[in-house]
Design a protein around this motif. Structure first.
Motif, PDB file in Angstrom:
ATOM      1  N   ASP A   1       1.471  -0.701  -0.402  1.00 53.11           N
ATOM      2  CA  ASP A   1      -0.671  -0.373   0.239  1.00 53.11           C
ATOM      3  C   ASP A   1       0.901   1.417  -0.073  1.00 53.11           C
ATOM      4  O   ASP A   1       1.739   1.142   0.659  1.00 53.11           O
ATOM      5  CB  ASP A   1      -0.552   0.323   1.383  1.00 53.11           C
ATOM      6  N   GLN A   2       0.381   1.614  -0.400  1.00 49.15           N
ATOM      7  CA  GLN A   2       1.081   3.539  -0.925  1.00 49.15           C
ATOM      8  C   GLN A   2       1.320   4.393   0.654  1.00 49.15           C
ATOM      9  O   GLN A   2       1.923   5.353   0.140  1.00 49.15           O
ATOM     10  CB  GLN A   2       1.043   4.301  -2.128  1.00 49.15           C
ATOM     11  N   ARG A   3       0.793   4.214   0.646  1.00 51.90           N
ATOM     12  CA  ARG A   3       0.384   4.969   2.102  1.00 51.90           C
ATOM     13  C   ARG A   3       1.933   4.377   3.355  1.00 51.90           C
ATOM     14  O   ARG A   3       2.147   4.702   4.256  1.00 51.90           O
ATOM     15  CB  ARG A   3      -0.886   4.647   2.825  1.00 51.90           C
ATOM     16  N   ALA A   4       0.939   2.760   3.026  1.00 52.47           N
ATOM     17  CA  ALA A   4       2.163   2.117   4.743  1.00 52.47           C
ATOM     18  C   ALA A   4       3.331   2.726   3.873  1.00 52.47           C
ATOM     19  O   ALA A   4       4.914   2.520   4.443  1.00 52.47           O
ATOM     20  CB  ALA A   4       2.140   0.627   3.726  1.00 52.47           C
ATOM     21  N   ARG A   5       3.948   2.279   2.779  1.00 50.21           N
ATOM     22  CA  ARG A   5       5.434   3.088   2.153  1.00 50.21           C
ATOM     23  C   ARG A   5       5.836   4.098   2.274  1.00 50.21           C
ATOM     24  O   ARG A   5       7.068   4.750   2.628  1.00 50.21           O
ATOM     25  CB  ARG A   5       6.190   2.452   0.534  1.00 50.21           C
ATOM     26  N   ALA A   6       4.486   4.893   2.219  1.00 46.07           N
ATOM     27  CA  ALA A   6       5.212   6.395   2.550  1.00 46.07           C
ATOM     28  C   ALA A   6       5.546   6.482   4.114  1.00 46.07           C
ATOM     29  O   ALA A   6       6.422   7.255   4.557  1.00 46.07           O
ATOM     30  CB  ALA A   6       4.190   7.360   2.706  1.00 46.07           C
ATOM     31  N   LEU A   7       4.910   5.907   4.832  1.00 39.45           N
ATOM     32  CA  LEU A   7       4.797   5.946   5.704  1.00 39.45           C
ATOM     33  C   LEU A   7       6.651   4.959   6.460  1.00 39.45           C
ATOM     34  O   LEU A   7       7.451   5.596   7.359  1.00 39.45           O
ATOM     35  CB  LEU A   7       4.179   4.715   7.574  1.00 39.45           C
ATOM     36  N   LEU A   8       6.815   4.119   5.834  1.00 36.45           N
ATOM     37  CA  LEU A   8       8.022   3.596   6.081  1.00 36.45           C
ATOM     38  C   LEU A   8       9.268   4.418   5.800  1.00 36.45           C
ATOM     39  O   LEU A   8      10.332   4.600   5.737  1.00 36.45           O
ATOM     40  CB  LEU A   8       8.403   2.260   5.497  1.00 36.45           C
TER      41      LEU A   8
END
Length: 332
Positions: free
Chosen positions: A207-214
């Protein structure tokens, strides 16, 4: 029709019939043991025992059920003399005493939970449902909670709720009764609900949101900028790291500890994104005085739609190579 034992074991036939189950058996042994390295050893023992018994396999059960019976009993025997593997949050509440550098457990004092590289158990990409199940069933919070169940109760819950074996099949695997399986499952579910009363909605690693958080978490470390953590951590975020006895709850406390005792100067840390336990993760390198980046361990994040709810750091340099990255990082 009467089944007959195999007349002569054949290694090629054995491999052809059993190799396809190795990844899921590895995940099973990991759920039971809480250690990727132990899981590898347990799977090796499972296949050794299966080969020795292969001539007598009569096909009354499926090959998969037969292998799970062997693997589960290998796990149960191995776990009897061992302490359970835990995270700091499984031992005591969050630290709320006077400000201090987090204190360590003495080596060998606690047996720690280990992360599991996703590539070790990756399901075929053409089976999206299997991919999701594989990820959800090895999430860190679930694995940590499972370790607090008695081993046989843990096995029952995994066989029934994760692997979808019937009560009768589970009873056969564990050499027990259907009634015992039903009772164990009820107790296991109740205990798991106590340990995980309100599991958070997690984002998939892709998920792009998960990658942004990482990416935001990594940037905070590599730039030594604690303000970036404000943007990615939830207000109720937790921070724990093995082998430290102290863990933190609440964004302000997490950021304070990281800023005061961990972040250091820009360039001290380098992290490379990966996945573990079906969650976004990163391998971690730390710069030594000679300027070389040496392995420090791995961090696994718990991403939700409203930010990172948990940061779990494993201070074990061997995890870097276990996750498939070089022992020393050379920057170009």
């Amino acid at each position: 029709m009467t089944s007959h034992p195999r007349a002569a074991p054949d290694q090629d036939t054995f491999t052809a019939e059993t190799a396809r189950y190795r990844r899921e058996l590895l995940a099973h042994c990991y759920r039971m043991a809480g250690s990727a390295n132990d899981a590898e050893d347990l799977v090796q023992e499972t296949y050794l025992r299966a080969w020795r018994s292969y001539a007598g396999f009569e096909g009354r059960a499926s090959m998969r059920s037969w292998l799970y019976k062997i693997a589960t009993n290998v796990c149960l025997r191995a776990l009897k003399p061992r302490p359970i593997r835990v995270l700091p949050s499984g031992l005591a509440g969050p630290y709320d005493g006077p400000d201090r550098e987090p204190s360590l457990f003495a080596p060998g004092e606690v047996s720690w939970l280990e992360p599991l590289p996703d590539q070790w158990i990756a399901a075929p990409a053409d089976d999206p449902a299997a991919v999701v199940v594989a990820r959800e069933s090895v999430r860190l919070a679930l694995i940590a909670s499972l370790q607090h169940l008695p081993a046989r109760q843990r096995a029952i819950l995994i066989l029934r709720d994760v692997l979808a074996f019937s009560a009768a099949e589970t009873a056969e695997i564990l050499d027990t009764t259907v009634a015992a399986v039903k009772s164990g499952l009820q107790r296991g579910r109740a205990r798991l609900d106590e340990l995980q009363p309100n599991p958070a909605e997690l984002l998939e690693p892709a998920d792009q949101r998960a990658r942004a958080l990482l990416d935001g978490y990594i940037a905070a470390f590599e730039r030594s900028d604690a303000s970036l953590l404000e943007q990615v951590l939830r207000a109720d975020a937790t921070l724990e790291a093995t082998p430290f006895r102290d863990w933190q709850s609440g964004r302000a406390m997490c950021i304070h500890v990281l800023d005061a005792y961990v972040l250091g100067a820009p360039g001290d840390w380098r992290m490379i994104p990966t996945t573990a336990n079906g969650q976004p993760a990163a391998v971690v390198y730390h710069r030594t005085p000679d300027g070389t980046l040496h392995p420090d361990g791995a961090v696994v994040l718990t991403p939700t739609p409203t930010g990172i709810s948990a940061v779990t750091k494993f201070h074990d340099p061997t995890l870097v190579t276990m996750l498939g990255f070089p022992d020393v990082l050379h920057l170009t």
